[in-house]
Motif scaffolding. Structure first.
Motif, PDB file in Angstrom:
ATOM      1  N   VAL A  53      44.068  27.398  43.695  1.00  0.00           N
ATOM      2  CA  VAL A  53      43.318  27.571  42.723  1.00  0.00           C
ATOM      3  C   VAL A  53      43.709  28.809  41.987  1.00  0.00           C
ATOM      4  CG1 VAL A  53      41.197  26.412  43.434  1.00  0.00           C
ATOM      5  CG2 VAL A  53      41.524  28.821  43.951  1.00  0.00           C
ATOM      6  N   GLU A  54      43.767  29.014  40.794  1.00  0.00           N
ATOM      7  CA  GLU A  54      44.215  30.131  40.003  1.00  0.00           C
ATOM      8  C   GLU A  54      43.008  30.529  39.202  1.00  0.00           C
ATOM      9  OE1 GLU A  54      47.473  32.159  37.094  1.00  0.00           O
ATOM     10  OE2 GLU A  54      48.087  30.625  38.316  1.00  0.00           O
ATOM     11  N   ILE A  55      42.485  31.917  39.284  1.00  0.00           N
ATOM     12  CA  ILE A  55      41.078  32.440  38.725  1.00  0.00           C
ATOM     13  C   ILE A  55      41.406  33.421  37.658  1.00  0.00           C
ATOM     14  CG2 ILE A  55      39.003  33.619  39.272  1.00  0.00           C
ATOM     15  CD1 ILE A  55      39.253  32.432  41.976  1.00  0.00           C
ATOM     16  N   ASP A  56      41.148  33.038  36.616  1.00  0.00           N
ATOM     17  CA  ASP A  56      41.603  33.981  35.447  1.00  0.00           C
ATOM     18  C   ASP A  56      40.421  34.904  35.030  1.00  0.00           C
ATOM     19  OD1 ASP A  56      42.204  35.111  32.907  1.00  0.00           O
ATOM     20  OD2 ASP A  56      42.304  33.252  31.696  1.00  0.00           O
ATOM     21  N   LEU A  57      40.725  36.289  35.340  1.00  0.00           N
ATOM     22  CA  LEU A  57      39.851  37.115  35.177  1.00  0.00           C
ATOM     23  C   LEU A  57      39.936  37.869  33.806  1.00  0.00           C
ATOM     24  CD1 LEU A  57      40.270  39.001  38.877  1.00  0.00           C
ATOM     25  CD2 LEU A  57      38.420  37.432  37.847  1.00  0.00           C
ATOM     26  N   GLY A  58      41.088  37.470  33.126  1.00  0.00           N
ATOM     27  CA  GLY A  58      41.194  38.163  31.552  1.00  0.00           C
ATOM     28  C   GLY A  58      41.484  39.633  31.677  1.00  0.00           C
ATOM     29  N   THR A  59      41.317  40.367  30.579  1.00  0.00           N
ATOM     30  CA  THR A  59      41.594  41.583  30.536  1.00  0.00           C
ATOM     31  C   THR A  59      40.550  42.601  31.001  1.00  0.00           C
ATOM     32  OG1 THR A  59      43.253  41.224  28.577  1.00  0.00           O
ATOM     33  CG2 THR A  59      42.323  43.630  28.979  1.00  0.00           C
ATOM     34  N   ARG A  60      40.762  43.415  32.059  1.00  0.00           N
ATOM     35  CA  ARG A  60      39.742  44.412  32.713  1.00  0.00           C
ATOM     36  C   ARG A  60      40.195  45.676  32.777  1.00  0.00           C
ATOM     37  NH1 ARG A  60      35.435  41.136  34.885  1.00  0.00           N
ATOM     38  NH2 ARG A  60      35.968  39.114  34.396  1.00  0.00           N
ATOM     39  N   ASP A  61      39.256  46.547  32.853  1.00  0.00           N
ATOM     40  CA  ASP A  61      39.584  48.191  32.950  1.00  0.00           C
ATOM     41  C   ASP A  61      39.929  48.218  34.352  1.00  0.00           C
ATOM     42  OD1 ASP A  61      39.889  50.609  32.933  1.00  0.00           O
ATOM     43  OD2 ASP A  61      37.940  51.202  32.404  1.00  0.00           O
ATOM     44  N   VAL A  62      41.135  48.510  34.725  1.00  0.00           N
ATOM     45  CA  VAL A  62      41.286  48.765  36.035  1.00  0.00           C
ATOM     46  C   VAL A  62      42.208  49.936  36.227  1.00  0.00           C
ATOM     47  CG1 VAL A  62      41.464  46.363  36.974  1.00  0.00           C
ATOM     48  CG2 VAL A  62      43.796  47.231  35.755  1.00  0.00           C
ATOM     49  N   SER A  63      41.898  50.699  35.119  1.00  0.00           N
ATOM     50  CA  SER A  63      42.609  52.151  35.311  1.00  0.00           C
ATOM     51  C   SER A  63      42.639  52.967  36.530  1.00  0.00           C
ATOM     52  CB  SER A  63      42.399  53.030  34.233  1.00  0.00           C
ATOM     53  OG  SER A  63      40.948  53.107  34.091  1.00  0.00           O
ATOM     54  N   ASP A  64      41.209  52.811  37.057  1.00  0.00           N
ATOM     55  CA  ASP A  64      41.084  53.410  38.329  1.00  0.00           C
ATOM     56  C   ASP A  64      41.468  52.730  39.626  1.00  0.00           C
ATOM     57  OD1 ASP A  64      39.824  55.567  37.186  1.00  0.00           O
ATOM     58  OD2 ASP A  64      37.916  54.467  37.169  1.00  0.00           O
ATOM     59  N   GLY A  65      42.013  51.405  39.584  1.00  0.00           N
ATOM     60  CA  GLY A  65      42.724  50.492  40.570  1.00  0.00           C
ATOM     61  C   GLY A  65      41.907  49.418  40.631  1.00  0.00           C
ATOM     62  N   LEU A  66      42.172  48.553  41.708  1.00  0.00           N
ATOM     63  CA  LEU A  66      41.575  47.059  41.712  1.00  0.00           C
ATOM     64  C   LEU A  66      41.278  46.851  43.188  1.00  0.00           C
ATOM     65  CD1 LEU A  66      40.823  44.369  40.419  1.00  0.00           C
ATOM     66  CD2 LEU A  66      43.347  43.666  40.850  1.00  0.00           C
ATOM     67  N   THR A  67      40.123  46.273  43.569  1.00  0.00           N
ATOM     68  CA  THR A  67      39.930  45.869  44.905  1.00  0.00           C
ATOM     69  C   THR A  67      39.400  44.323  44.846  1.00  0.00           C
ATOM     70  OG1 THR A  67      39.214  48.267  45.812  1.00  0.00           O
ATOM     71  CG2 THR A  67      38.426  46.117  47.134  1.00  0.00           C
ATOM     72  N   VAL A  68      40.191  43.463  45.739  1.00  0.00           N
ATOM     73  CA  VAL A  68      39.599  42.214  45.971  1.00  0.00           C
ATOM     74  C   VAL A  68      39.566  41.846  47.244  1.00  0.00           C
ATOM     75  CG1 VAL A  68      40.663  39.693  45.609  1.00  0.00           C
ATOM     76  CG2 VAL A  68      41.459  41.578  43.933  1.00  0.00           C
ATOM     77  N   SER A  69      38.457  41.449  47.380  1.00  0.00           N
ATOM     78  CA  SER A  69      37.860  40.830  49.126  1.00  0.00           C
ATOM     79  C   SER A  69      37.512  39.516  49.104  1.00  0.00           C
ATOM     80  CB  SER A  69      36.678  41.857  49.349  1.00  0.00           C
ATOM     81  OG  SER A  69      35.647  41.844  48.600  1.00  0.00           O
ATOM     82  N   PHE A  70      37.778  38.977  50.028  1.00  0.00           N
ATOM     83  CA  PHE A  70      37.466  37.170  50.283  1.00  0.00           C
ATOM     84  C   PHE A  70      37.393  36.919  51.613  1.00  0.00           C
ATOM     85  CE2 PHE A  70      41.855  38.224  49.495  1.00  0.00           C
ATOM     86  CZ  PHE A  70      42.392  37.476  50.394  1.00  0.00           C
ATOM     87  N   TRP A  71      36.587  36.001  52.080  1.00  0.00           N
ATOM     88  CA  TRP A  71      36.520  35.292  53.364  1.00  0.00           C
ATOM     89  C   TRP A  71      37.511  34.116  53.405  1.00  0.00           C
ATOM     90  CZ3 TRP A  71      32.416  36.234  57.098  1.00  0.00           C
ATOM     91  CH2 TRP A  71      31.428  37.244  56.699  1.00  0.00           C
ATOM     92  N   LEU A  72      38.209  34.209  54.306  1.00  0.00           N
ATOM     93  CA  LEU A  72      39.262  33.144  54.680  1.00  0.00           C
ATOM     94  C   LEU A  72      39.425  32.700  55.994  1.00  0.00           C
ATOM     95  CD1 LEU A  72      42.866  33.026  52.907  1.00  0.00           C
ATOM     96  CD2 LEU A  72      42.603  32.454  55.340  1.00  0.00           C
ATOM     97  N   SER A  73      39.277  31.422  56.084  1.00  0.00           N
ATOM     98  CA  SER A  73      39.441  30.549  57.347  1.00  0.00           C
ATOM     99  C   SER A  73      40.428  29.621  57.391  1.00  0.00           C
ATOM    100  CB  SER A  73      38.104  30.161  58.038  1.00  0.00           C
ATOM    101  OG  SER A  73      38.277  29.423  59.111  1.00  0.00           O
TER     102      SER A  73
END
Length: 220
Positions: free
Chosen positions: A74-94
């Motif tokens: 799956v590819e999830i389109d987040l669009g243009t976001r303000d990430v000038s301070d950085g980006l954090t992505v968290s998720f559960w995976l099994s």
């Protein structure tokens, strides 16, 4: 799947850019192509929603995504976001099965402008059965030596990938720092996330601005 952590699902904050639990997706196998959701989700291969994630952790409810083979993403389109301070992505995976020795399958990737920024991928034979982190050019920036105990099968883990304003990348598993790397800073191009290339489950995706500390888990 057996439980490996008692962390609760993420909660929205002022830093939250997107939270996806997948509960609002249709039940069962998802049709290939673009799903008109917010954010938009593009499905390739055999991906379905299932309530099996309830067995991961008593705090999780509803449905998770299940990837049925190595060719499903799956590819999830987040669009243009303000990430000038950085980006954090968290998720559960099994994961039930990973394609070690078969190919360089990208399990979880951050993309900008449609191009890879960083990806957690399986390593290729003759390397040991362990994942690695690849950069935009496909070069290994965190090797299997640091990640040799990551992506264990039939266990649920909370992963967090963060990228600072200066390009400093971090990968965490269950609140434990696995490795760091220096990458180019993010630009103003549209963001997207890509998951798949394994057999198993994904749930509770949380995307936030800035570089945030990992969630507290029983493994801490």
């Amino acid at each position: 799947v057996s439980q490996s952590t008692s962390a609760a699902p993420g909660k929205a904050s002022g830093k939250t850019l997107s939270m996806i639990s997948f509960d609002e997706l249709p039940d069962g196998r998802l049709p290939a192509g673009q799903l008109e959701k917010n954010p938009a989700i593009k499905v390739t291969g055999s991906v379905e929603t299932t309530g099996a994630n309830v067995s991961w952790n008593k705090e999780l409810t509803g449905r998770a995504l299940r990837f049925n083979d190595f060719d499903s993403f799956v590819e999830i389109d987040l669009g243009t976001r303000d990430v000038s301070d950085g980006l954090t992505v968290s998720f559960w995976l099994s994961g039930e099965k990973f394609c070690y020795g078969v190919g360089l399958s990208e399990i979880a990737g951050i993309l900008q402008g449609g191009k890879r920024v960083a990806a957690l991928r399986t390593s290729k034979w003759p390397k040991p059965v362990a994942p690695e982190i690849a950069d935009a050019k496909g070069h290994v920036v965190i090797g299997w030596e640091a990640l040799k105990n990551a992506l264990s099968t039939k266990r649920c883990h909370v992963y967090q990938m963060s990228l600072g304003a200066d390009g400093a990348f971090q990968l965490w598993e269950d609140g434990r720092l696995l490795g760091t790397a220096a990458l180019p800073p993010l630009t103003g191009d549209a963001l997207s996330l890509r998951f798949g290339g394994f057999v198993g489950y994904l749930d509770d995706l949380h995307v936030q601005s800035g570089v945030l500390p990992p969630a507290k888990t029983a493994a801490n």
